[in-house]
Design a protein around this motif. Structure first.
Motif, PDB file in Angstrom:
ATOM      1  N   GLU A 157     -29.632  12.001  35.030  1.00  0.00           N
ATOM      2  CA  GLU A 157     -30.158  10.656  34.796  1.00  0.00           C
ATOM      3  C   GLU A 157     -29.987   9.744  36.009  1.00  0.00           C
ATOM      4  O   GLU A 157     -29.907   8.530  35.877  1.00  0.00           O
ATOM      5  N   ARG A 158     -29.952  10.330  37.196  1.00  0.00           N
ATOM      6  CA  ARG A 158     -30.055   9.564  38.444  1.00  0.00           C
ATOM      7  C   ARG A 158     -31.451   9.825  38.997  1.00  0.00           C
ATOM      8  O   ARG A 158     -31.796  10.960  39.323  1.00  0.00           O
ATOM      9  N   TYR A 159     -32.251   8.774  39.118  1.00  0.00           N
ATOM     10  CA  TYR A 159     -33.666   8.927  39.417  1.00  0.00           C
ATOM     11  C   TYR A 159     -33.994   8.492  40.844  1.00  0.00           C
ATOM     12  O   TYR A 159     -33.343   7.608  41.408  1.00  0.00           O
ATOM     13  N   GLY A 191     -33.645   4.531  36.346  1.00  0.00           N
ATOM     14  CA  GLY A 191     -34.793   5.041  35.596  1.00  0.00           C
ATOM     15  C   GLY A 191     -35.946   4.082  35.442  1.00  0.00           C
ATOM     16  O   GLY A 191     -37.090   4.484  35.574  1.00  0.00           O
ATOM     17  N   GLY A 192     -35.705   2.811  35.175  1.00  0.00           N
ATOM     18  CA  GLY A 192     -36.780   1.869  34.917  1.00  0.00           C
ATOM     19  C   GLY A 192     -37.186   1.105  36.168  1.00  0.00           C
ATOM     20  O   GLY A 192     -36.519   1.148  37.204  1.00  0.00           O
ATOM     21  N   ALA A 193     -38.317   0.392  36.069  1.00  0.00           N
ATOM     22  CA  ALA A 193     -38.788  -0.444  37.176  1.00  0.00           C
ATOM     23  C   ALA A 193     -39.702  -1.522  36.608  1.00  0.00           C
ATOM     24  O   ALA A 193     -40.491  -1.261  35.701  1.00  0.00           O
ATOM     25  N   THR A 194     -39.593  -2.729  37.144  1.00  0.00           N
ATOM     26  CA  THR A 194     -40.382  -3.865  36.661  1.00  0.00           C
ATOM     27  C   THR A 194     -41.007  -4.590  37.845  1.00  0.00           C
ATOM     28  O   THR A 194     -40.318  -4.909  38.827  1.00  0.00           O
ATOM     29  N   TRP A 195     -42.311  -4.870  37.729  1.00  0.00           N
ATOM     30  CA  TRP A 195     -43.048  -5.552  38.796  1.00  0.00           C
ATOM     31  C   TRP A 195     -42.962  -7.064  38.652  1.00  0.00           C
ATOM     32  O   TRP A 195     -42.946  -7.597  37.530  1.00  0.00           O
ATOM     33  N   SER A 196     -42.965  -7.744  39.784  1.00  0.00           N
ATOM     34  CA  SER A 196     -43.251  -9.175  39.759  1.00  0.00           C
ATOM     35  C   SER A 196     -44.748  -9.348  39.512  1.00  0.00           C
ATOM     36  O   SER A 196     -45.542  -8.432  39.735  1.00  0.00           O
ATOM     37  N   ALA A 205     -19.269   5.218  36.833  1.00  0.00           N
ATOM     38  CA  ALA A 205     -19.139   5.642  35.441  1.00  0.00           C
ATOM     39  C   ALA A 205     -20.496   5.745  34.747  1.00  0.00           C
ATOM     40  O   ALA A 205     -20.561   5.815  33.525  1.00  0.00           O
ATOM     41  N   TRP A 206     -21.574   5.756  35.540  1.00  0.00           N
ATOM     42  CA  TRP A 206     -22.936   5.912  35.027  1.00  0.00           C
ATOM     43  C   TRP A 206     -23.366   4.714  34.173  1.00  0.00           C
ATOM     44  O   TRP A 206     -24.267   4.802  33.368  1.00  0.00           O
ATOM     45  N   ARG A 207     -22.767   3.558  34.406  1.00  0.00           N
ATOM     46  CA  ARG A 207     -23.111   2.345  33.663  1.00  0.00           C
ATOM     47  C   ARG A 207     -24.125   1.544  34.466  1.00  0.00           C
ATOM     48  O   ARG A 207     -23.849   1.136  35.599  1.00  0.00           O
ATOM     49  N   PRO A 208     -25.327   1.261  33.923  1.00  0.00           N
ATOM     50  CA  PRO A 208     -26.253   0.365  34.624  1.00  0.00           C
ATOM     51  C   PRO A 208     -25.599  -1.006  34.788  1.00  0.00           C
ATOM     52  O   PRO A 208     -25.278  -1.656  33.795  1.00  0.00           O
ATOM     53  N   ASP A 209     -25.398  -1.404  36.027  1.00  0.00           N
ATOM     54  CA  ASP A 209     -24.611  -2.618  36.249  1.00  0.00           C
ATOM     55  C   ASP A 209     -25.218  -3.599  37.243  1.00  0.00           C
ATOM     56  O   ASP A 209     -24.772  -4.732  37.344  1.00  0.00           O
TER      57      ASP A 209
END
Length: 736
Positions: A170-172, A194-199, A213-217
């Motif tokens: 789960e490292r993309y 994993g995710g991505a958001t456009w302006s 610790a694999w925590r999205p931070d």
């Protein structure tokens, strides 16, 4: 019924290297902790030896596995297409092709502004005017594992941001594609979440990274076209991590230092605001930034109060901008346990007031906002439901009575909002499913209530929903609590004769096990196996209290509820212990481990997938993945001796004893970062050493998979066939 799995050979014997652990005066000696080192060739050799043992023990099931695999494949329309979804100037959809493991993401232009009718769904290949955006089959070539993370098209339709994982951890790796030329930009961003958001102006791309610790931070802002970004992070004590790349310095826009909190990022449905969500299991905070100022500063919507959870969505009501806030804060001094909805003017937060009041056992989960509608997602009577408020022609804000429920004839069913990316959509896409009805995608005309069926999931061959029945029963727990049980069986089954039963359970994180159709389950049902789901405490089926009564110092209710359901099925003559197989994965795997110790005599078999069976070892070590974030769910045994003693009393691994365990199948993945393979490997070693029943304990490790197992539909069908054949065998439904 007799156990049908052969027991002629002995399992591999793991060596013992005592490791002493002491906390709060309690000493535990762990002989198998050495199995934690995935880089140790001896660990890999042990896992491979267990795989060989499992293959030998189940070899006689190979013909049945082949039959089931062929059944799944023969019932599946392999060349298929999702219902197109309009977004901007295009219809977007996913196609699959026979013989190919992964989906092909495509689009075609809309015919005009008034084109709201999806293109005809083709079951035999591409549709006219199609543009292929991303073919996972091409990208997966040469990889044992493939997972697509982000797949986000910019607002103007030109750029595609996508991310891939070819390991399973789960490292993309995030990349950007020019959809006009088909060329890739030089931007390559490693190690994303994993995710991505456009302006809105497509100049910037926002993404997340995880900590050790694999925590999205952390949220980053990347300038499109600026070049690659390396994975190296340097920690600045004052401001958190810095991320530098060979061609660009991506800007850190948010960092959450509290290890209990996960971070999420996205945009409001209106595409007017960028949103950051920071939340533990019990507390959350939302930050917003106008899309018109993507390099500006995010501001908190409603602050952070310990023990208060909330989400926020942008709505435009009566020409004014509001945030609709779903929360469990107090209202007039009373805690909104099952959540309420407030409305807060964006330009005047002090004018916040209640819109939908709290109602006990009416669990509000979300509010989706559109130009002309508000859609309330809620849960009542252990089922997910929708209600819609029509905003057209309304000057005043809607009230509770303005939300009209969306109903279906089937008693046990799920209804939810489907993909509706367009803020100004003239109708709503909804999704319906039940245990016996294949999933339906419908368009709902809110003003008339008319529903247009766009697609019903195809089940090839002779499938008739009337041949099956789904019913709700209630078991009684030790403390008198009534536990809902959903049971699916063939309609022509003889109710007077006990039948094999597969009993599923989860019971954690307020996650609900809702009605849904499964092609794979038909291979059980048509062989006389009933499929049951125990909606135990710790899940969210019956509201927030249902969850609270199955976590931390009430966690044992989850286990005793499941045992009560099993006893109910036996005592009412639905099944017998020899015909009853229990099944659960991840936190549901912990449930399997606990009930194996509590009542091994009740089950003919137990299947545990990626099982969280060594919780105390994991939660005691903050350096392990996701440990600190778990403390809200299970408690903090590192600092609280009462929590330590409580988890110590139920932890499956530590409580393995000389008991007559049923036949067991334990599944894990070598690359899983959520529940490490170590837990399953250690547990299997102790069970194999301790069981007195003579029934085999099997461990199977997917060496090229993640938390969800192998990738690609054909490999997943093979895995399903393996599991189903084992279930049929140990339940006595078939002879090996």
């Amino acid at each position: 019924m007799t156990n049908r799995v052969e027991t002629s050979s002995a399992p591999p014997v793991a060596k013992k290297i005592p490791a002493r652990r002491e906390h709060h005066g309690d000493v535990f000696v762990d002989d198998y902790e050495w199995l934690r080192d995935k880089d140790d060739p001896e660990v890999v050799a042990y896992l491979e030896a267990q795989n060989a043992y499992t293959e030998t023990q189940t070899a006689s099931l190979a013909p049945l596995r082949s039959d089931i695999y062929n059944e799944i494949r023969s019932r599946t329309q392999e060349t298929d297409m999702s219902v197109p979804v309009r977004s901007g100037r295009f219809w977007y959809y996913v196609r699959t092709e026979e013989g190919k493991s992964y989906g092909i993401r495509c689009r075609r232009p809309i015919a005009g502004d008034d084109d709201w009718t999806p293109p005809e769904i083709a079951g035999d290949g591409p549709i006219e005017g199609e543009q292929i955006l991303f073919d996972s089959n091409v990208e997966a070539e040469g990889h044992e594992f493939f997972s697509l993370g982000a797949h986000s098209v910019s607002h103007d339709g030109r750029w595609l941001a996508y991310s891939t994982d070819t390991v399973g951890d789960e490292r993309y790796t995030l990349r950007i594609k020019d959809l006009e030329t088909g060329e890739l930009l030089p931007d390559v961003i490693e190690g994303t979440a994993g995710g991505a958001t456009w302006s809105k102006d497509a100049k910037y791309l926002f993404y997340l990274t995880v900590d050790d610790a694999w925590r999205p931070d952390t949220v980053w802002r990347h300038t499109v076209g600026a070049g690659s970004t390396s994975t190296s992070l340097s920690m600045n004590a004052a401001s958190g991590p810095d991320r530098t790349g060979s061609g660009t310095d991506d800007v850190r826009v948010f960092h959450e230092p509290d290890e209990r909190y996960w971070v999420g990022f996205g945009a409001t449905h209106s595409e007017e605001y960028l949103m950051i969500a920071a939340g533990s299991k019990l507390t959350s905070e939302i930050f917003a930034l106008s899309m018109n100022d993507p390099t500006g500063e995010f501001t908190s919507v409603a602050g952070r109060t310990e023990g208060v959870e909330y989400s926020a969505e942008h709505a435009r009501l009566g020409g004014r901008d509001y945030f609709l806030i779903v929360h469990n804060d107090e209202i007039d001094g009373v805690k909104a346990v099952d959540f309420a909805v407030d409305v807060m003017p964006v330009d005047d937060p002090s004018a916040r007031r209640n819109l939908l009041p709290h109602r006990p056992s009416f669990r509000i989960e979300d509010v989706d906002c559109f130009a002309d509608y508000l859609v309330l997602s809620y849960r009542e009577d252990a089922l997910p439901r929708l209600a819609i408020a029509d905003l057209r022609g309304r000057d005043a804000l809607p009230g509770a009575d303005d939300f009209v429920p969306v109903t279906f004839d089937q008693e046990l069913c799920s209804v939810g909002l489907g993909p509706n990316p367009e803020w100004d959509t003239p109708h709503l896409r909804i999704v319906y499913g039940s245990y016996v009805d294949p999933t339906e995608v419908l368009d709902l005309d809110v003003s008339t209530g008319e529903r247009t069926l766009l697609k019903r999931a195809v089940v090839l061959g002779e499938y008739h929903p009337a041949d099956y029945v789904a019913e709700r029963e209630w078991a009684v727990a030790d403390d008198g609590t009534r536990i809902p049980v959903s049971i699916v069986r063939r309609a022509d089954a003889d109710r007077g004769v006990p039948a094999p039963v597969l009993l599923n359970g989860y019971g954690a994180y307020e996650i609900s096990s809702d009605p849904g159709f499964s092609v794979q389950a038909l291979s059980l049902l048509d062989r006389g196996v009933a499929v049951a789901t125990a909606h135990v405490r710790g899940g969210g089926e019956m509201g927030r209290d249902w969850y609270e009564e199955g976590r931390v110092l009430a966690k044992k209710n989850t286990f005793t509820d499941f045992v009560a359901v099993a006893r109910h099925l036996v005592e009412t003559g639905v099944t017998t212990p020899g015909q009853l197989v229990a099944d659960g994965g991840s936190a549901g795997g912990l449930l399997m481990g606990a009930v194996a110790n509590l009542a091994p005599e009740l089950f003919g078999g137990i299947l545990a997938a990626v099982p969280f069976v060594d919780p105390l070892t994991s939660i005691l070590d903050p350096s392990l993945p996701l440990t600190v974030t778990e403390w809200d769910e299970w408690g903090d045994p590192l600092h609280d001796p009462e929590i330590y003693a409580y988890i110590r009393s139920y932890a499956p691994y530590e409580n393995v004893a000389e008991l007559p365990y049923p036949a067991m199948l334990i599944l894990t993945s070598f690359q899983d970062t959520r529940v490490l393979f170590t837990e399953a490997a250690k547990w299997a070693a102790r069970l194999q050493e301790s069981t007195t029943s003579g029934k085999p304990v099997l461990l199977r490790t997917e060496m090229n998979g993640g938390h969800g197992g192998p990738s690609g539909r054909y490999r997943q069908w093979e895995e399903a066939a393996f599991e189903l054949a084992w279930i049929l065998s140990v339940s006595g439904a078939v002879s090996a």
